[in-house]
Write a protein that holds these residues in place. Sequence first.
Motif, short mmCIF file in Angstrom:
data_model
loop_
_atom_site.label_atom_id
_atom_site.label_comp_id
_atom_site.label_asym_id
_atom_site.label_seq_id
_atom_site.Cartn_x
_atom_site.Cartn_y
_atom_site.Cartn_z
N PRO A 1 0.88 -1.07 -0.12
CA PRO A 1 -0.02 0.04 0.05
C PRO A 1 0.79 1.12 0.17
N LEU A 2 0.63 2.09 -0.88
CA LEU A 2 1.54 3.32 -1.13
C LEU A 2 0.93 4.61 -0.54
N ILE A 3 1.80 5.45 -0.15
CA ILE A 3 1.33 6.73 0.18
C ILE A 3 2.11 7.68 -0.64
N LEU A 4 1.26 8.30 -1.54
CA LEU A 4 2.27 8.98 -2.70
C LEU A 4 1.40 10.30 -2.73
N HIS A 5 2.27 11.31 -3.63
CA HIS A 5 1.82 12.67 -3.69
C HIS A 5 0.68 12.49 -4.64
N LEU B 1 0.17 -0.39 -9.22
CA LEU B 1 0.82 0.32 -7.88
C LEU B 1 -0.64 0.60 -6.96
N LYS B 2 -0.62 0.19 -5.83
CA LYS B 2 -1.62 0.26 -4.96
C LYS B 2 -1.60 1.55 -4.16
N THR B 3 -2.34 2.56 -4.64
CA THR B 3 -2.29 3.95 -3.92
C THR B 3 -3.36 3.83 -2.45
N GLU B 4 -2.64 3.93 -1.52
CA GLU B 4 -3.52 3.88 -0.19
C GLU B 4 -4.04 5.20 0.05
N MET B 5 -3.20 6.23 -0.26
CA MET B 5 -3.88 7.74 0.10
C MET B 5 -2.95 8.61 -0.85
N ALA B 6 -3.25 9.76 -0.96
CA ALA B 6 -2.57 10.75 -1.77
C ALA B 6 -2.52 12.01 -0.65
N ILE B 7 -1.00 12.71 -0.73
CA ILE B 7 -0.73 13.51 0.37
C ILE B 7 0.07 14.45 -0.30
N PRO B 8 -0.10 15.78 -0.18
CA PRO B 8 0.67 16.86 -0.81
C PRO B 8 1.94 17.11 0.00
N ASN B 9 2.08 16.85 0.88
CA ASN B 9 3.18 17.28 1.78
C ASN B 9 4.43 15.89 2.03
N ASN B 10 5.74 16.39 1.66
CA ASN B 10 6.44 15.28 2.07
C ASN B 10 6.62 14.70 3.39
N LEU C 1 4.71 14.82 5.88
CA LEU C 1 3.63 14.03 6.29
C LEU C 1 3.74 12.64 5.67
N ILE C 2 3.95 12.36 4.40
CA ILE C 2 4.34 11.22 3.87
C ILE C 2 5.13 10.51 4.95
N LEU C 3 6.30 10.90 5.04
CA LEU C 3 7.25 10.24 5.67
C LEU C 3 6.72 10.11 7.29
N SER C 4 5.99 10.77 7.89
CA SER C 4 5.50 10.61 9.30
C SER C 4 4.60 9.37 9.31
N LEU C 5 3.61 9.46 8.11
CA LEU C 5 2.39 8.37 8.04
C LEU C 5 3.47 6.91 7.70
N VAL C 6 4.46 7.13 7.04
CA VAL C 6 5.39 5.68 7.03
C VAL C 6 5.98 5.34 8.13
N GLY C 7 6.29 6.17 8.77
CA GLY C 7 6.78 5.81 10.27
C GLY C 7 5.65 5.11 11.16
N GLN C 8 4.59 5.74 11.05
CA GLN C 8 3.42 5.30 11.74
C GLN C 8 3.02 3.88 11.47
N GLY C 9 3.40 3.48 10.15
CA GLY C 9 3.10 1.94 9.53
C GLY C 9 1.98 2.06 8.75
N ILE C 10 1.53 3.08 8.31
CA ILE C 10 0.25 3.39 7.55
C ILE C 10 0.35 2.48 6.30
N GLY C 11 1.64 2.88 5.58
CA GLY C 11 2.08 2.47 4.24
C GLY C 11 3.32 2.65 3.82
N CYS C 12 3.75 2.28 2.54
CA CYS C 12 5.10 2.66 2.21
C CYS C 12 4.99 3.78 1.13
#
Length: 275
Positions: free
Chosen positions: A157-161, A182-191, A193-204
Motif C-alpha cells: 500500500p503506497l502513500i504518494l503525492h 501500484l496500490k495507492t493507499e492515499m494521496a498526500i501533498p506534503n513530503n 507528512l508522507i514520511l510521518s505516515l510511513v513511520g507510523q506503519g500506515i503504508g510505504c
Amino acid sequence: KEEAQLEVKLFDRSSYPMKLTFAGQKYIEMAEGIQKLYRNFEKICWDINQDRAGKIQIGIPYHRAAQIIAPVLREFKKSYPGIELEFVTENVNILYDQMDKEKIDFCIQVHLENDLRFDYLPLLYEEMFFLAPEGMVQERHLESPGRISLESLGDFPLILHEEGSGSRKFLEHLSQTHQITLKTEMAIPNNQLILSLVGQGIGCTILSENVLRYGVLDSTTECFSITPGGIGWEVSAIRKKNLQGSKCELFLLELIQKHLQLYQKINLDIYPKFS
C-alpha cells in the motif's frame, strides 16, 4: 484608448465576461512578441553594462533551492553583486506557462516530458528510494540486501503525492514501462507528512534522495534502493527555446553544474526514457 487610436474593436462587449475579438487576439500576440524582444534587449544591455544590475527569475521548488542555489549563491554574488535572484514556486504547469510567456528566465525541475517549446539542460541524476515501515518488506521482495525488486512495488500500500505531481508522473511512467499495478493507499501533498505516515506503519512510499536529505525519517523506517542498479530521474534547467541568456545567467548555470557534480550518479536507470 487603444481601440480609439487603432480604430478597431479589441473586446466583444456583447457577452459576459467580455471576450477578445480577432483583432484583440492579434494585439495580445503582438504585445507578447514585443515583451520578448524587450526582455532579450534588456539582457543584452546587462551584458553591455557588465551585468551591474538586473534580476534573474527562477522557477524552482524551495527544497531544490536549498540543494542547488544556496551552495553557489556566495560565489555568484562575488561576481555579480548587483544581480537579484528571485525564486518563483508554482505548479510545474504554471511554471511552463510563465516560461512560455517569458515571465521567468528558466526553471529547475524534474524532466518528465519533452515539450518542444523548451530546451533541457541536464543538471543531476537523482535516485528514488522505497521506504517502508519496519518488517513490512520480506526477503522474497528483495533482489539483494537493501535492494527491492521492481515487480514487488505492486505488493505494498503506497502513500504518494497527489495526481499531477512530479513524483506521481514519474511513477506512472515507471508502472507503464514495466506493467506494474501500484496500490495507492492515499494521496498526500506534503513530503514530511508522507514520511510521518510511513513511520507510523500506515503504508510505504517512493521518494527522491533530495526529499530524504532534508526530511525527517522515523528511526524504524526502512529504506531500499529499487532494482540492483537503482532507478532515478533527471533534474534539468529548462528554458524557452531561442531565449537570450545573459552572461550572469550562464555563469549561474555553470556554477550549479559544477556543484552538482558532487552528487552525480551516472549508473542509475533513468525514467521517463526519451528517445
